[in-house]
Design a protein around this motif. Structure first.
Motif, PDB file in Angstrom:
ATOM      1  N   ASN A  33       0.878  -0.901   0.075  1.00 49.54           N
ATOM      2  CA  ASN A  33      -0.462   0.259   0.074  1.00 49.54           C
ATOM      3  C   ASN A  33       0.375   1.361  -0.369  1.00 49.54           C
ATOM      4  OD1 ASN A  33       0.901   0.739   2.657  1.00 49.54           O
ATOM      5  ND2 ASN A  33      -0.311  -1.144   3.458  1.00 49.54           N
ATOM      6  N   GLY A  34       0.516   2.133   0.264  1.00 50.73           N
ATOM      7  CA  GLY A  34       0.652   3.533  -0.445  1.00 50.73           C
ATOM      8  C   GLY A  34       2.009   4.349   0.995  1.00 50.73           C
ATOM      9  N   GLU A  35       1.488   3.779   2.592  1.00 51.53           N
ATOM     10  CA  GLU A  35       1.998   3.585   3.395  1.00 51.53           C
ATOM     11  C   GLU A  35       3.505   3.164   3.725  1.00 51.53           C
ATOM     12  OE1 GLU A  35      -0.979   2.763   6.538  1.00 51.53           O
ATOM     13  OE2 GLU A  35      -2.037   5.226   6.457  1.00 51.53           O
ATOM     14  N   GLU A  36       3.503   1.363   3.083  1.00 55.01           N
ATOM     15  CA  GLU A  36       4.217   0.774   2.645  1.00 55.01           C
ATOM     16  C   GLU A  36       4.777   1.410   1.885  1.00 55.01           C
ATOM     17  OE1 GLU A  36       5.156  -3.841   2.003  1.00 55.01           O
ATOM     18  OE2 GLU A  36       3.268  -3.143   3.328  1.00 55.01           O
ATOM     19  N   ALA A  37       4.922   1.729   1.148  1.00 54.29           N
ATOM     20  CA  ALA A  37       5.448   2.510  -0.151  1.00 54.29           C
ATOM     21  C   ALA A  37       6.423   4.002   0.313  1.00 54.29           C
ATOM     22  CB  ALA A  37       5.349   2.671  -1.362  1.00 54.29           C
ATOM     23  N   LEU A  38       5.815   4.463   1.195  1.00 52.31           N
ATOM     24  CA  LEU A  38       6.284   5.838   1.507  1.00 52.31           C
ATOM     25  C   LEU A  38       8.041   5.271   2.297  1.00 52.31           C
ATOM     26  CD1 LEU A  38       3.755   8.044   2.152  1.00 52.31           C
ATOM     27  CD2 LEU A  38       4.987   8.136   1.052  1.00 52.31           C
ATOM     28  N   ALA A  39       6.774   4.756   3.760  1.00 56.61           N
ATOM     29  CA  ALA A  39       8.363   3.668   4.429  1.00 56.61           C
ATOM     30  C   ALA A  39       9.559   3.297   3.214  1.00 56.61           C
ATOM     31  CB  ALA A  39       7.523   2.403   5.239  1.00 56.61           C
ATOM     32  N   VAL A  40       9.491   2.498   2.307  1.00 50.14           N
ATOM     33  CA  VAL A  40      10.400   1.953   1.306  1.00 50.14           C
ATOM     34  C   VAL A  40      11.351   3.296   1.109  1.00 50.14           C
ATOM     35  CG1 VAL A  40      11.379   1.033  -0.347  1.00 50.14           C
ATOM     36  CG2 VAL A  40       9.594  -0.049   1.193  1.00 50.14           C
ATOM     37  N   LEU A  41      10.767   4.394   0.629  1.00 49.57           N
ATOM     38  CA  LEU A  41      11.270   5.487   0.190  1.00 49.57           C
ATOM     39  C   LEU A  41      11.826   6.257   1.353  1.00 49.57           C
ATOM     40  CD1 LEU A  41       9.127   7.154  -2.329  1.00 49.57           C
ATOM     41  CD2 LEU A  41      10.540   5.481  -3.290  1.00 49.57           C
TER      42      LEU A  41
END
Length: 69
Positions: A33-41
């Motif tokens: 999801n987008g929240e997880e993607a932000l954490a990866v970034l």
């Protein structure tokens, strides 16, 4: 080598894109999801994001707005 983030809530899409991109010699990280993607970034250098626009928690449009800020 390019590092690509694939963000999609569909597990099969993530698996397919990972297989195709890794076969083309890219490094791939996935997010559900987008929240997880932000954490990866925040923790990794990403060259390209392949993003689903309709995801739970944080959709692709909101994700894009946040990273542009």
């Amino acid at each position: 080598m390019f590092h690509i983030l694939v963000a999609d809530d569909d597990k099969h899409i993530r698996m397919l894109l990972r297989a195709v991109l890794e076969n083309a010699n890219y490094t791939v990280t996935t997010a559900e999801n987008g929240e997880e993607a932000l954490a990866v970034l925040d923790r990794e250098h990403i060259d390209l994001v392949v993003l689903d626009v309709m995801m739970p928690r944080l959709d692709g449009y909101a994700f894009t707005r946040l990273i542009r800020e």
